[in-house]
Write a protein that holds these residues in place. Structure first.
Motif, PDB file in Angstrom:
ATOM      1  N   UNK A   1      -7.576   6.627  10.810  1.00  0.00           N
ATOM      2  CA  UNK A   1      -8.975   6.223  10.932  1.00  0.00           C
ATOM      3  C   UNK A   1      -9.145   4.820  11.505  1.00  0.00           C
ATOM      4  N   UNK A   2      -8.616   3.820  10.805  1.00  0.00           N
ATOM      5  CA  UNK A   2      -8.913   2.433  11.134  1.00  0.00           C
ATOM      6  C   UNK A   2      -8.002   1.865  12.224  1.00  0.00           C
ATOM      7  N   UNK A   3      -6.830   2.479  12.418  1.00  0.00           N
ATOM      8  CA  UNK A   3      -5.902   2.035  13.464  1.00  0.00           C
ATOM      9  C   UNK A   3      -5.898   3.032  14.605  1.00  0.00           C
TER      10      UNK A   3
ATOM     11  N   UNK B   1       0.830  -1.204   0.000  1.00  0.00           N
ATOM     12  CA  UNK B   1       0.000   0.000   0.000  1.00  0.00           C
ATOM     13  C   UNK B   1       0.872   1.264   0.000  1.00  0.00           C
ATOM     14  N   UNK B   2       0.344   2.358  -0.554  1.00  0.00           N
ATOM     15  CA  UNK B   2       1.115   3.598  -0.633  1.00  0.00           C
ATOM     16  C   UNK B   2       1.248   4.255   0.733  1.00  0.00           C
ATOM     17  N   UNK B   3       2.247   5.119   0.874  1.00  0.00           N
ATOM     18  CA  UNK B   3       2.463   5.856   2.127  1.00  0.00           C
ATOM     19  C   UNK B   3       1.215   6.628   2.538  1.00  0.00           C
ATOM     20  N   UNK B   4       0.582   7.275   1.571  1.00  0.00           N
ATOM     21  CA  UNK B   4      -0.572   8.105   1.916  1.00  0.00           C
ATOM     22  C   UNK B   4      -1.740   7.240   2.376  1.00  0.00           C
ATOM     23  N   UNK B   5      -1.875   6.057   1.758  1.00  0.00           N
ATOM     24  CA  UNK B   5      -2.961   5.170   2.178  1.00  0.00           C
ATOM     25  C   UNK B   5      -2.707   4.630   3.590  1.00  0.00           C
ATOM     26  N   UNK B   6      -1.425   4.362   3.914  1.00  0.00           N
ATOM     27  CA  UNK B   6      -1.075   3.897   5.267  1.00  0.00           C
ATOM     28  C   UNK B   6      -1.421   4.981   6.278  1.00  0.00           C
TER      29      UNK B   6
END
Lengths: 228, 258
Positions: free
Chosen positions: B88-90, B77-82
Motif C-alpha cells: 500500500x504505502x510503498x 515491525x512484523x513481517x505481515x505488517x511490512x
C-alpha cells in the motif's frame, strides 16, 4: 538591510586524481547586497567570479566563511545548511540564470518555463499568464512553445533559460553572463527584465562581460583578485 | 518545518567485511527524489532493500511515516505488517520488470491485482482505474487486455510503475529503473517519472550507477563505496564540485555526450 552577506569565504579545489593538486580560487571574499541593489563581480578570468556565484547557489561548497541569506523564515548560512533546506531556498528565495539550459530531452519549452512557478504550487492560470508574457517579451515565437528546446539555437535556448529563471520573483537573483549569446534586441529585453527585478526589490549579483550592460546595471563592483 | 517521511540512523547489514551496508544515516522528505550512486558492490542495492523492508538490518534504526501520519518502526515491525506497507504505502520498482510484474495476467490485471490487495472489489471501478493509470504512464489503454510478456522493455517498465502507483504510495523505491532500456526509451521514462513525482507528491529513493539519470532525476545524492556513504549533497553540487577522491573519479568517468 542586506539580503546577502558574504563573510570571509574561501575555497581551494583539490584534484585528488591529479596528484592532489591544490588550486586556491577564492580567499576571504566578503561583500553585502541590499534589496534593490545590483552588485557586479569584477576581475580578470581565473579570479573566481563564477565560483563565488555558484557558491551563492549552493552549487559549489565553501571551505570556510559564511554566506548569510535572508529568507522568509529568517537568516540562514548557506555554508552550513542541510541540502534539503537548500532545495527549499532555491525554490523560494534564490534564482540563478546560468549560461546553459539543462533539461530532460523530451520536455516542451512551455513546461520547462512553467516548472519553477508550478513547483511553488501557484495557480495554473497565473503560471500560464506569466509564462506567456516572458516568452513573448523574449521574442520566442509561439510556434516553438510546444517543442523541446534541445534542437533550438544557442540564443533561443538561452532565452528559454532566462524565461524559466525569471518565472518566480525571487528576492535574490544570480546572473552568470545572461546575455552571452544574445543579439542586441534581446540583450535590451534582458537588461530591462533585470532592471524590473531590481525595482521590485530583488538583490542582484551578476557577472557581465558586456561593458554597456555592466555600467547600466551595476550599482557597485566587487573586485576579485587572484587567490594564488 | 516538515518532518522526513523516512529516517534511518546507523543502518547496518554486513555480509562480509566491507560488503553490505554500514552505518548509513539518511532522511527522505516528502516530494523529494534521493539518488544513491556508486559502482556495483558498493552496497547501494542492499541499502535500498533495507530501506524498503525487503531485508532486515543487523543494527540501526529506521522509521517511516505514512500518508495518514502514522509512524512505523521498520526494524521491529512484523513481517505481515511490512508486507502490508509494501502493498500500500510503498512502491517498489525493480530493475527487471519481470521481477515486479506478473507476465501471465493482463496489463489491466497487473494494476487491478494491487488494488484488490487493498480491498477494491468492484470490477468496473478497478478497470476504470487501470485505464486511468495506463494512460498516466503513456500506454495505450487499448492494450489493457494484452499480456505484458508481449510488451517492449520500456512498456513493461511503465506498466510496473503504474502497478506501483495505483495505491497512492507516499514513497517509491527504484533499483536501476532505466537499466535495460535504450537511451531514447530512457529519456521518455525519465520524463514520465519526473512528471509523476511532481503531480503525485511522492518521494523517491532511486539507486543508479548512471550519473546522467541521477542528474536528471535526483534532488540529492548519496555516494556509496565499500558499504559506506562517503559523500552527500545536492545533486548538482556533488557532480559539479565533488569532494572525495572517489567521487571525483566517478564524475570524471562520465562521458560528456551533450
Amino acid at each position: 538591510m542586506s539580503l546577502i552577506d558574504v563573510r570571509s569565504v574561501s575555497k581551494t579545489f583539490i584534484l585528488h586524481n591529479q596528484g592532489g593538486v591544490q588550486l586556491p580560487v577564492l580567499r576571504n571574499a566578503s561583500f553585502q547586497v541590499t534589496a534593490g541593489e545590483c552588485v557586479v563581480l569584477d576581475g580578470p578570468s581565473g579570479t573566481g567570479k563564477s565560483t563565488l556565484l555558484k557558491m551563492l547557489y549552493g552549487n559549489y561548497r565553501a571551505d570556510s566563511g559564511q554566506i548569510l541569506v535572508q529568507t522568509a523564515s529568517g537568516i540562514e548560512d548557506l555554508v552550513a545548511i542541510h541540502p534539503h533546506r537548500m532545495l527549499q531556498i532555491r525554490r523560494d528565495t534564490v534564482g540563478f540564470v546560468s549560461q546553459f539550459l539543462r533539461v530532460i530531452p523530451r520536455v516542451s519549452t512551455w513546461d520547462v518555463v512553467c516548472e519553477p512557478l508550478r513547483r511553488q504550487g501557484a495557480d495554473e492560470s497565473i503560471v500560464a499568464e506569466r509564462a506567456r508574457q516572458l516568452l513573448q517579451r523574449l521574442n520566442l515565437p509561439q510556434s516553438l512553445w510546444s517543442l523541446a528546446p534541445a534542437t533550438f539555437s544557442g540564443g533561443e535556448q538561452q532565452r528559454v533559460n532566462i524565461a524559466r529563471s525569471l518565472m518566480v520573483e525571487y528576492p535574490i537573483l544570480l546572473l552568470d553572463e545572461p546575455t552571452a549569446s544574445l543579439d542586441a534586441a534581446n540583450r535590451e529585453v534582458v537588461a530591462r527584465l533585470i532592471e524590473e527585478a531590481r525595482q521590485r526589490g530583488a538583490a542582484v549579483v551578476g557577472i557581465f562581460h558586456d561593458d554597456g550592460l555592466r555600467s547600466r546595471l551595476a550599482d557597485r563592483l566587487y573586485a576579485l583578485e587572484s587567490a594564488q | 518545518m516538515v518532518e522526513p517521511i523516512l529516517s534511518a540512523r546507523g543502518l547496518t547489514r554486513e555480509y562480509a567485511p566491507e560488503q553490505g551496508c554500514l552505518e548509513v544515516d539518511l532522511d527522505v522528505w516528502p516530494g523529494e527524489v534521493v539518488g544513491i550512486v556508486g559502482e556495483s558492490g558498493s552496497g547501494k542495492s542492499t541499502l535500498l532493500r533495507l530501506l524498503s523492508g525487503q531485508e532486515r538490518p543487523d543494527a540501526g534504526t529506521l522509521s517511516f511515516t505514512d500518508r495518514a501520519g502514522r509512524q512505523h518502526d521498520l526494524v521491529r515491525v512484523s513481517e505481515s505488517a511490512i508486507r502490508q506497507l509494501q502493498r500500500t504505502a510503498f512502491g517498489i520498482v525493480h530493475q527487471n520488470p519481470r521481477d515486479g510484474l506478473r507476465l501471465r495476467i493482463s496489463a489491466g490485471g497487473n494494476i487491478g491485482e494491487r488494488l484488490m490487495g487493498v480491498g477494491a472489489r468492484h470490477y468496473g471501478d478497478i478497470r476504470a482505474q487501470a485505464v486511468h493509470w495506463l494512460s498516466h504512464v503513456e500506454i495505450d489503454p487499448a492494450r489493457i487486455d494484452d499480456l505484458p510478456r508481449y510488451f517492449s522493455g520500456g512498456m513493461q517498465q511503465r506498466l510496473q510503475i503504474a502497478r506501483n502507483l495505483v495505491t497512492n504510495p507516499g514513497l517509491v523505491f527504484m533499483d536501476e529503473p532505466t537499466g535495460g532500456l535504450d537511451v531514447s526509451v530512457q529519456a521518455r521514462l525519465l520524463d514520465t517519472l519526473k512528471r509523476l513525482v511532481h503531480d503525485l507528491g511522492i518521494s523517491v529513493v532511486i539507486v543508479t550507477h548512471d550519473m546522467g539519470v541521477a542528474r536528471l532525476l535526483a534532488d540529492r545524492l548519496l555516494v556509496m563505496r565499500f558499504g559506506r556513504v562517503i559523500e552527500t549533497g545536492l545533486t548538482d553540487q556533488v557532480l559539479d564540485d565533488p569532494q572525495a577522491a572517489y567521487t571525483q573519479q566517478l564524475v570524471a568517468s562520465i562521458l560528456q555526450v551533450s
